[in-house]
Design a protein around this motif. Structure first.
Motif, mmCIF file in Angstrom:
data_model
loop_
_atom_site.group_PDB
_atom_site.id
_atom_site.type_symbol
_atom_site.label_atom_id
_atom_site.label_comp_id
_atom_site.label_asym_id
_atom_site.label_seq_id
_atom_site.Cartn_x
_atom_site.Cartn_y
_atom_site.Cartn_z
ATOM 1 N N ALA A 126 0.825 -1.206 0.000
ATOM 2 C CA ALA A 126 0.000 0.000 0.000
ATOM 3 C C ALA A 126 0.858 1.255 0.000
ATOM 4 O O ALA A 126 0.504 2.261 -0.617
ATOM 5 C CB ALA A 126 -0.935 -0.002 1.212
ATOM 6 N N LEU B 186 0.741 0.487 -4.696
ATOM 7 C CA LEU B 186 -0.597 1.071 -4.777
ATOM 8 C C LEU B 186 -0.540 2.592 -4.736
ATOM 9 O O LEU B 186 -1.248 3.274 -5.480
ATOM 10 C CB LEU B 186 -1.466 0.550 -3.624
ATOM 11 C CG LEU B 186 -2.072 -0.843 -3.780
ATOM 12 C CD1 LEU B 186 -2.888 -1.207 -2.558
ATOM 13 C CD2 LEU B 186 -2.939 -0.916 -5.035
ATOM 14 N N LEU B 187 0.272 3.122 -3.846
ATOM 15 C CA LEU B 187 0.387 4.569 -3.714
ATOM 16 C C LEU B 187 0.827 5.203 -5.026
ATOM 17 O O LEU B 187 0.264 6.216 -5.473
ATOM 18 C CB LEU B 187 1.378 4.904 -2.591
ATOM 19 C CG LEU B 187 1.626 6.388 -2.337
ATOM 20 C CD1 LEU B 187 0.382 7.048 -1.765
ATOM 21 C CD2 LEU B 187 2.807 6.578 -1.389
ATOM 22 N N VAL C 201 -1.887 5.043 -7.874
ATOM 23 C CA VAL C 201 -2.966 6.011 -7.722
ATOM 24 C C VAL C 201 -2.445 7.433 -7.919
ATOM 25 O O VAL C 201 -3.066 8.255 -8.592
ATOM 26 C CB VAL C 201 -3.633 5.862 -6.343
ATOM 27 C CG1 VAL C 201 -4.711 6.918 -6.140
ATOM 28 C CG2 VAL C 201 -4.234 4.467 -6.194
ATOM 29 N N GLU D 246 -8.120 8.296 -5.193
ATOM 30 C CA GLU D 246 -8.569 7.491 -4.059
ATOM 31 C C GLU D 246 -8.625 6.027 -4.467
ATOM 32 O O GLU D 246 -8.907 5.702 -5.630
ATOM 33 C CB GLU D 246 -9.953 7.956 -3.603
ATOM 34 C CG GLU D 246 -10.018 9.432 -3.257
ATOM 35 C CD GLU D 246 -11.446 9.946 -3.228
ATOM 36 O OE1 GLU D 246 -12.386 9.113 -3.340
ATOM 37 O OE2 GLU D 246 -11.649 11.162 -3.097
ATOM 38 N N PHE D 247 -8.383 5.144 -3.487
ATOM 39 C CA PHE D 247 -8.407 3.707 -3.769
ATOM 40 C C PHE D 247 -8.809 2.970 -2.493
ATOM 41 O O PHE D 247 -8.341 3.302 -1.399
ATOM 42 C CB PHE D 247 -7.027 3.228 -4.239
ATOM 43 C CG PHE D 247 -6.964 1.755 -4.549
ATOM 44 C CD1 PHE D 247 -7.332 1.277 -5.792
ATOM 45 C CD2 PHE D 247 -6.541 0.848 -3.583
ATOM 46 C CE1 PHE D 247 -7.280 -0.085 -6.069
ATOM 47 C CE2 PHE D 247 -6.488 -0.504 -3.856
ATOM 48 C CZ PHE D 247 -6.855 -0.971 -5.105
ATOM 49 N N TRP D 248 -9.682 1.989 -2.652
ATOM 50 C CA TRP D 248 -10.054 1.129 -1.527
ATOM 51 C C TRP D 248 -9.846 -0.325 -1.921
ATOM 52 O O TRP D 248 -10.091 -0.718 -3.075
ATOM 53 C CB TRP D 248 -11.522 1.321 -1.133
ATOM 54 C CG TRP D 248 -11.956 0.323 -0.079
ATOM 55 C CD1 TRP D 248 -11.839 0.450 1.256
ATOM 56 C CD2 TRP D 248 -12.525 -0.970 -0.316
ATOM 57 N NE1 TRP D 248 -12.295 -0.674 1.897
ATOM 58 C CE2 TRP D 248 -12.729 -1.577 0.957
ATOM 59 C CE3 TRP D 248 -12.878 -1.691 -1.454
ATOM 60 C CZ2 TRP D 248 -13.274 -2.842 1.109
ATOM 61 C CZ3 TRP D 248 -13.417 -2.957 -1.303
ATOM 62 C CH2 TRP D 248 -13.605 -3.514 -0.035
ATOM 63 N N TYR E 280 1.737 6.840 6.720
ATOM 64 C CA TYR E 280 1.153 5.496 6.738
ATOM 65 C C TYR E 280 0.709 5.176 8.155
ATOM 66 O O TYR E 280 1.432 5.449 9.125
ATOM 67 C CB TYR E 280 2.189 4.467 6.260
ATOM 68 C CG TYR E 280 1.655 3.057 6.142
ATOM 69 C CD1 TYR E 280 1.309 2.538 4.908
ATOM 70 C CD2 TYR E 280 1.489 2.249 7.257
ATOM 71 C CE1 TYR E 280 0.812 1.250 4.787
ATOM 72 C CE2 TYR E 280 0.997 0.961 7.155
ATOM 73 C CZ TYR E 280 0.654 0.467 5.920
ATOM 74 O OH TYR E 280 0.161 -0.802 5.808
ATOM 75 N N THR F 151 -3.577 11.793 -2.286
ATOM 76 C CA THR F 151 -3.675 10.399 -2.714
ATOM 77 C C THR F 151 -4.036 9.577 -1.485
ATOM 78 O O THR F 151 -3.321 9.612 -0.486
ATOM 79 C CB THR F 151 -2.346 9.912 -3.302
ATOM 80 O OG1 THR F 151 -2.012 10.696 -4.447
ATOM 81 C CG2 THR F 151 -2.442 8.446 -3.709
ATOM 82 N N ILE G 40 -5.159 5.862 0.113
ATOM 83 C CA ILE G 40 -5.282 4.403 0.027
ATOM 84 C C ILE G 40 -5.908 3.919 1.327
ATOM 85 O O ILE G 40 -5.388 4.186 2.411
ATOM 86 C CB ILE G 40 -3.909 3.723 -0.170
ATOM 87 C CG1 ILE G 40 -3.129 4.374 -1.320
ATOM 88 C CG2 ILE G 40 -4.078 2.227 -0.380
ATOM 89 C CD1 ILE G 40 -3.739 4.147 -2.664
ATOM 90 N N THR G 41 -7.014 3.203 1.226
ATOM 91 C CA THR G 41 -7.673 2.649 2.409
ATOM 92 C C THR G 41 -7.798 1.139 2.239
ATOM 93 O O THR G 41 -8.366 0.668 1.239
ATOM 94 C CB THR G 41 -9.073 3.241 2.615
ATOM 95 O OG1 THR G 41 -9.012 4.666 2.551
ATOM 96 C CG2 THR G 41 -9.643 2.817 3.959
#
Length: 609
Positions: free
Chosen positions: A264, A268-269, A272, A368-370, A460, A587, A589-590
């Motif tokens: 993440a 992922l970071l 996104v 944004e991302f889940w 984080y 940005t 990330i969840t």
């Protein structure tokens, strides 16, 4: 335990070594105990007479191996030069000298001799970096140290940001192919050569660089670069090896996804933050470090071969050395190993060269991302959520880069349990204000990743499920708190960063990495003194402006950061910095149990006070 072990003689200081030696002798065979005792204990006696301690150990040597010493063993008298029981004045000095003051007669003490200096000594030549560019464009950088072992490697401008459009994972496949044979050496011979060099050879890529490095003795330096040169210029790229890579690449990605902190907070970071296309329709900084599992087919062997040929060019590379080396000799070595040997050239018949990126600029877009969090496991036995809150930050050419570095250390952070022991990082803001005040937070830290033209800064956090919104408010509050920093907090963060820099330079591997990256990025290396001067120039106003730019507050883009004269030659002080011009553009990330717990930009903006 004998009583005298708990009450060592007070006539003079006694070290822990004597205590350990005395304890160990209790179960040693007699003869060995006798030899050990004579080495550690005083045997002072009048001339021609045997001391009591000599007599005791002579008897001990004649006993059976399993025999233990008698209870009435006299206490040991440890002799330390200048502090024996017969010199009470020295002992008194030792007991009365404050702990922060050097002892008399030792380095820095009042009776110590003045240090000997020599302007022509070798010490003045150490840690100086020299850089030479060969006619082909290949660079040679050396940093001379007092180490016997030489750390050396090749740095190439390559990595995931240079992946061409149809594929992702080219850099990962190149890493997997690299040590699976060359056109001159089969796979088993490559493994044998690595073992001959001590088994210390690595080959890996990040987003902007590919590095092949090793540590060797001086006698093996020529042989090591004969081998590394072959790996860099002539990888085999066989069909059999590509089949292995096609199996291994997805497994590497699955292992990465099982570590949320790395996954993440990295892949992922970036996907996104930089996942959109530039104005030319090109993906750049958002390319994953490996092949995207669900959205991409494996790259073909021809694509990997062409990716290597396009980027692994002399003008794109640097060979670095750290250790007891002579710069001119290293330049000659690199000339023989790399300059006189052919490098591969791109083949337009295989892949259209226009689809391969060579100098594309990364463009930050945010988003944004889940994703669902991992179920409880051995590492996280309780239901845990993860939140990454990132913002565009200055690149390593930006004059604000050092101010952001100080801000990152000021925020700091850590985990609720530290294997390094208590007290590590407890004065940083995330540790004091987050970990110490909220027991449901497992992990909280800040980090920044600078690149050529931009970068990303993020916080984080790992915490108990159900507290996602509360965690987001806390992180946002701490970022806004950077606008109000006390002078003592600023100085503490500078001291921590200064310590980290100098401690890092104690490692030859870190020294090599620093030499290679700086000389390839800047065509120069900033000395430790210049780095400290840049840190000392950071003010509380600089930190406030960094925070305002991170959060995209209006009216902060015209601020000019202080850059010392020498550093301004390296950093591009006249460049217009794009970061902060997009306004509030995070940005997020969840990783949590349900999508309705995902944090959004609108939620953060509603809490932006």
């Amino acid at each position: 335990m004998r009583p005298w072990l708990l009450s060592l003689p007070q006539s003079g200081p006694c070290g822990v070594t004597a205590l350990a030696a005395a304890t160990a002798r209790r179960a040693l065979p007699g003869a060995l105990a006798g030899r050990l005792g004579r080495a550690a204990y005083s045997t002072d006696a009048p001339a021609g007479q045997e001391s009591a301690m000599d007599k005791f150990f002579s008897q001990a040597a004649s006993r059976s191996p399993g025999h233990r010493f008698p209870v009435d063993l006299p206490p040991p008298e440890v002799i330390i030069p200048g502090y024996s029981s017969e010199s009470p004045s020295s002992s008194d000095k030792a007991r009365t000298t404050p702990i922060l003051q050097p002892l008399p007669g030792f380095a820095g003490g009042p009776d110590a001799p003045a240090p000997v200096t020599n302007s022509n000594s070798l010490s003045n030549q150490l840690f100086k970096t020299q850089l030479t560019t060969l006619p082909s464009g290949l660079k040679v950088a050396t940093t001379r140290t007092g180490a016997v072992v030489i750390n050396t490697g090749v740095f190439v401008r390559s990595g995931t940001r240079y992946d061409n459009l149809p594929h992702s994972g080219l850099a990962q496949y190149l890493d997997l192919h690299a040590l699976r044979g060359t056109t001159n050496l089969p796979h088993d011979m490559v493994s044998k050569r690595i073992i001959e060099l001590g088994g210390m050879l690595t080959f890996g890529s990040d987003r902007e660089l590919t590095i092949c490095q090793t540590s060797v003795m001086p006698a093996d330096l020529y042989k090591s670069h004969e081998f590394i040169s072959d790996i860099i210029r002539n990888p085999l790229f066989s069909e059999a090896a590509h089949e292995e890579c096609t199996y291994l690449a997805p497994e590497q990605l699955r292992m990465l996804e099982e570590m949320p902190t790395n996954y993440a907070g990295n892949d992922l970071l970036h996907q996104v933050a930089f996942g959109g296309r530039t104005s030319d329709g090109v993906y750049t900084g958002g390319r994953p470090l490996g092949q995207a599992l669900a959205t991409s087919t494996p790259p073909s062997l021809d694509a990997v071969r062409q990716f290597h040929a396009n980027l692994f060019r002399p003008e794109n590379a640097l060979v670095a050395f750290v250790g007891g080396v002579d710069h001119d000799q290293m330049v000659d070595l690199v000339h023989d190993m790399y300059e006189t040997q052919p490098w591969r050239t791109p083949d337009p018949q295989v892949v259209d060269p226009s689809t391969i990126i060579t100098n594309a600029n990364a463009e930050y877009i945010g988003g944004e991302f889940w994703a669902p969090s991992q179920p409880p496991n051995a590492m996280e036995p309780l239901p845990t959520s993860h939140l990454v809150l990132g913002f565009e930050s200055p690149g390593y050419n930006d004059p604000a880069f050092f101010a952001l570095s100080v801000a990152t250390f000021l925020l700091g952070g850590g985990a609720s349990f530290s294997s390094g022991g208590p007290g590590k990082g407890v004065f940083t803001r995330l540790y004091r204000n987050v970990l110490c005040r909220h027991p449901w937070v497992n992990l909280a830290f800040s980090h920044s990743m600078p690149y050529r033209e931009t970068g990303i800064f993020y916080v984080y956090a790992s915490f108990s499920q159900g507290r996602e919104k509360q965690m987001a408010r806390i992180v946002l509050h701490e970022l806004m708190g950077l606008m109000h920093v006390l002078p003592e907090e600023l100085q503490r963060a500078k001291n921590q960063l200064r310590s980290a820099i100098f401690m890092g330079l104690e490692s030859s591997v870190n020294n090599l990495d620093d030499t290679g990256r700086q000389c390839l990025y800047y065509s120069s290396r900033m000395s430790a003194e210049e780095t400290i001067a840049r840190l000392d120039a950071v003010t509380t106003d600089d930190l406030a402006m960094v925070a305002q730019r991170l959060l995209g507050l209006p009216g902060c883009l015209d601020y000019r950061f202080n850059v010392p004269p020498r550093v301004s030659d390296i950093l591009d002080d006249n460049a217009t910095s794009p970061w902060g011009s997009k306004g509030f553009c995070p940005t997020i990330i969840t990783l949590s149990d349900t999508p309705n717990t995902a944090i959004t930009s609108d939620f953060l903006l509603s809490n932006f006070r």
